[in-house]
Write a protein that holds these residues in place. Sequence first.
Motif, short mmCIF file in Angstrom:
data_model
loop_
_atom_site.label_atom_id
_atom_site.label_comp_id
_atom_site.label_asym_id
_atom_site.label_seq_id
_atom_site.Cartn_x
_atom_site.Cartn_y
_atom_site.Cartn_z
N GLU A 230 0.88 6.80 -2.85
CA GLU A 230 1.15 6.94 -1.42
C GLU A 230 1.58 5.62 -0.79
O GLU A 230 1.86 5.57 0.41
CB GLU A 230 -0.09 7.48 -0.72
N THR A 231 1.62 4.56 -1.58
CA THR A 231 1.99 3.24 -1.07
C THR A 231 3.51 3.14 -0.96
O THR A 231 4.22 3.33 -1.95
CB THR A 231 1.45 2.14 -1.99
N VAL A 232 3.98 2.83 0.23
CA VAL A 232 5.42 2.69 0.48
C VAL A 232 5.68 1.30 1.06
O VAL A 232 5.07 0.92 2.07
CB VAL A 232 5.92 3.77 1.47
N ILE A 233 6.59 0.58 0.41
CA ILE A 233 7.01 -0.72 0.94
C ILE A 233 8.29 -0.48 1.73
O ILE A 233 9.33 -0.13 1.17
CB ILE A 233 7.26 -1.73 -0.20
N GLY A 234 8.20 -0.65 3.04
CA GLY A 234 9.32 -0.32 3.92
C GLY A 234 10.52 -1.22 3.70
O GLY A 234 10.41 -2.35 3.21
N HIS A 235 11.68 -0.72 4.06
CA HIS A 235 12.94 -1.43 3.81
C HIS A 235 12.95 -2.81 4.48
O HIS A 235 12.29 -3.05 5.49
CB HIS A 235 14.13 -0.59 4.28
#
Length: 276
Positions: A230-235
Amino acid sequence: MSQEFYDYIFAKQQNQEAVPSNKEITSWALKVIHLLYPERTGEKYASVDALKAEFIKLENELCRIMHATKACSNCDTSKLAKNFFESLPELFRVLNTDIQAIFNGDPAARSEFEVIRSYPGFYAISLYRIAHRLYVDNIPLLPRILTEYAHSKTGIDIHPAAKIDEYFYIDHGTGIVIGESCVIGKHVKLYQGVTLGALSVDKSMANTKRHPTVQDNVVIYSGATILGGETVIGHNSVVGGNVWLTKSLPPNSRVYHTPNHRILKRLGMKLFGHKK
């Protein structure tokens, strides 16, 4: 050792069906790369027809390898091999974006030829992209053999199921781990020692999204560890060296590790070879 042990191992060998070795399988993939990038070997063909014949030969070889390894019980290996080679122009286009990303992003790179010929990051990416193409067609075993071969040669461990977009740049590379369900966007740059892994390795989590998503234009510096499906590194984010993340970052984030340093000075001690 007992005679029964020898008998058991011998019987096991006799019952083992003849399949191509890992060396034969990886050799096939490397031949594909060398045809796409003759810079790696300097080999030239006398005519376009001779080059075309070599591609057809490798297509037949892939068909034979899949058949011998029983890649699938009820599939048409000839069709699968043909599909792979029909996808080569697009694979070649994407690999060229990776070369461009490395060349444009590394001040030490003197030419694209140098990137193709000597950069371990491009070597690992090339084998990954071939393996991923095979994986997409549900061909078992072969994709993992190819990426583990690249892992053994470069220290870069990319699971063939990971989804990696264009302009992918690996700098130095040793110790990088990219997990099975990772999703990586365009123009992403990873340094050595980066782990994109799972929070848990429990077997019950197989076939679930266990690994992070990294959006476009992200830089992740050496030693960073990012975990969880569920970990998302944003743009447009930057993750500094040695950072440990298990939660998402919004776009345009900057995260750095800030260690505490203590510098000890004592009269008469030698620090770094100098009297203090």
